[in-house]
Motif scaffolding. Structure first.
Motif, PDB file in Angstrom:
ATOM      1  N   MET A   1      -9.222  25.186   5.025  1.00  0.00           N
ATOM      2  CA  MET A   1      -8.999  26.076   3.888  1.00  0.00           C
ATOM      3  C   MET A   1      -8.677  25.253   2.653  1.00  0.00           C
ATOM      4  O   MET A   1      -7.949  24.249   2.737  1.00  0.00           O
ATOM      5  CB  MET A   1      -7.842  27.023   4.217  1.00  0.00           C
TER       6      MET A   1
ATOM      7  N   ARG B   1      -8.198  31.319  -0.877  1.00  0.00           N
ATOM      8  CA  ARG B   1      -7.774  30.728   0.399  1.00  0.00           C
ATOM      9  C   ARG B   1      -8.575  31.288   1.568  1.00  0.00           C
ATOM     10  O   ARG B   1      -8.019  31.766   2.557  1.00  0.00           O
ATOM     11  CB  ARG B   1      -6.287  30.943   0.639  1.00  0.00           C
ATOM     12  N   LYS B   2      -9.854  31.211   1.461  1.00  0.00           N
ATOM     13  CA  LYS B   2     -10.710  31.672   2.548  1.00  0.00           C
ATOM     14  C   LYS B   2     -10.722  30.626   3.652  1.00  0.00           C
ATOM     15  O   LYS B   2     -10.874  29.433   3.384  1.00  0.00           O
ATOM     16  CB  LYS B   2     -12.129  31.918   2.048  1.00  0.00           C
ATOM     17  N   LEU B   3     -10.534  31.065   4.868  1.00  0.00           N
ATOM     18  CA  LEU B   3     -10.525  30.164   6.019  1.00  0.00           C
ATOM     19  C   LEU B   3     -11.942  30.048   6.556  1.00  0.00           C
ATOM     20  O   LEU B   3     -12.602  31.044   6.814  1.00  0.00           O
ATOM     21  CB  LEU B   3      -9.598  30.715   7.097  1.00  0.00           C
TER      22      LEU B   3
ATOM     23  N   PHE C   1     -14.243  28.682   9.628  1.00  0.00           N
ATOM     24  CA  PHE C   1     -14.209  28.252  11.022  1.00  0.00           C
ATOM     25  C   PHE C   1     -15.435  27.422  11.349  1.00  0.00           C
ATOM     26  O   PHE C   1     -16.541  27.692  10.869  1.00  0.00           O
ATOM     27  CB  PHE C   1     -14.195  29.463  11.964  1.00  0.00           C
TER      28      PHE C   1
END
Lengths: 114, 118
Positions: free
Chosen positions: A95, A101-103, A105
């Protein structure tokens, strides 16, 4: 869109062996995470890493686990002596700082301990 | 500690119909984020939609929308005009607002498997 890259996609190991799962987070990201998912179960937080140190870890993350960011690009999860119950999908995530604050994966590493 | 509960292990919907997946959570915090993630058979984690707790307006992303009820601590996902490609496991997740003691970790629910029937 930028991607978090995880290698290998599948890892098979013998019980008691050490494994290292590798992740390349997105280049300008500052927060790094490992999660795991045992087949058919929910995704569980393992550890978060910020400013070159662990910022939080779960009860799962015992002394057999360690993380490292050795060269400013890779982010690794080491399991020193694998157990059968370590068999799971391990996800790396990263992030950026700032608004949003985009996570992101990674696609995961499936670890099978025999 | 925060918890997230998804009480529907499995749901099914007819193609082109609408389905709602339920999620409840427990927290003493007032500022946080809620997410829905989709996990297809490939097991990739795909962000579907995000809701900031301080925003009263429900988030929408094309066919996906949420019903966020802060007082009830409820966060349901509505999928309209369901498509075969929507078949997947859906996870609800909670994240505290970032701060000195909050590291940005996600807390996931148990997941709901959505089946879409042609």
């Amino acid at each position: 869109e930028p991607e978090v890259t995880q290698t290998p996609s599948h890892q098979v190991t013998q019980m008691g062996q050490e494994v290292i799962l590798r992740c390349v987070p997105i280049s300008n990201h500052l927060y790094f995470y490992w999660y795991r998912q045992i087949l058919g179960q929910k995704v569980e937080f393992l550890v978060s890493f910020y400013n070159n140190e662990i910022s939080e870890k779960s009860e799962i993350f015992d002394d057999q686990f360690s993380v490292e960011r050795p060269d400013g690009s890779n982010f690794t999860l080491k399991i020193r002596s694998t157990k059968l119950e370590d068999s799971a999908m391990y996800f790396c995530a990263s992030m950026a700082d700032g608004a949003g604050r985009k996570l992101f994966f990674g696609s995961g590493t499936q670890l099978s301990v025999l | 500690a925060q918890t997230v509960t998804q009480s529907q292990p499995e749901m099914s919907v007819q193609e082109a119909e609408t389905v709602t997946l339920s999620c409840t959570y427990d927290t003493s915090e007032s500022d946080y984020y809620l997410f829905w993630y989709k996990q297809p058979p490939s097991r990739q984690m795909i962000l579907v939609i995000r809701q900031e707790a301080y925003k009263q307006q429900n988030a929408t992303e094309n066919r996906f929308s949420v019903n966020f009820q802060k007082a009830a601590k409820s966060f349901s996902l509505k999928i309209s005009d369901s498509q075969l490609g929507d078949a997947a496991m859906y996870f609800c997740a909670y994240r505290s607002r970032m701060g000195s003691s909050n590291t940005g970790k996600l807390i996931f629910g148990q997941g709901t498997t959505l089946q879409v029937k042609p």
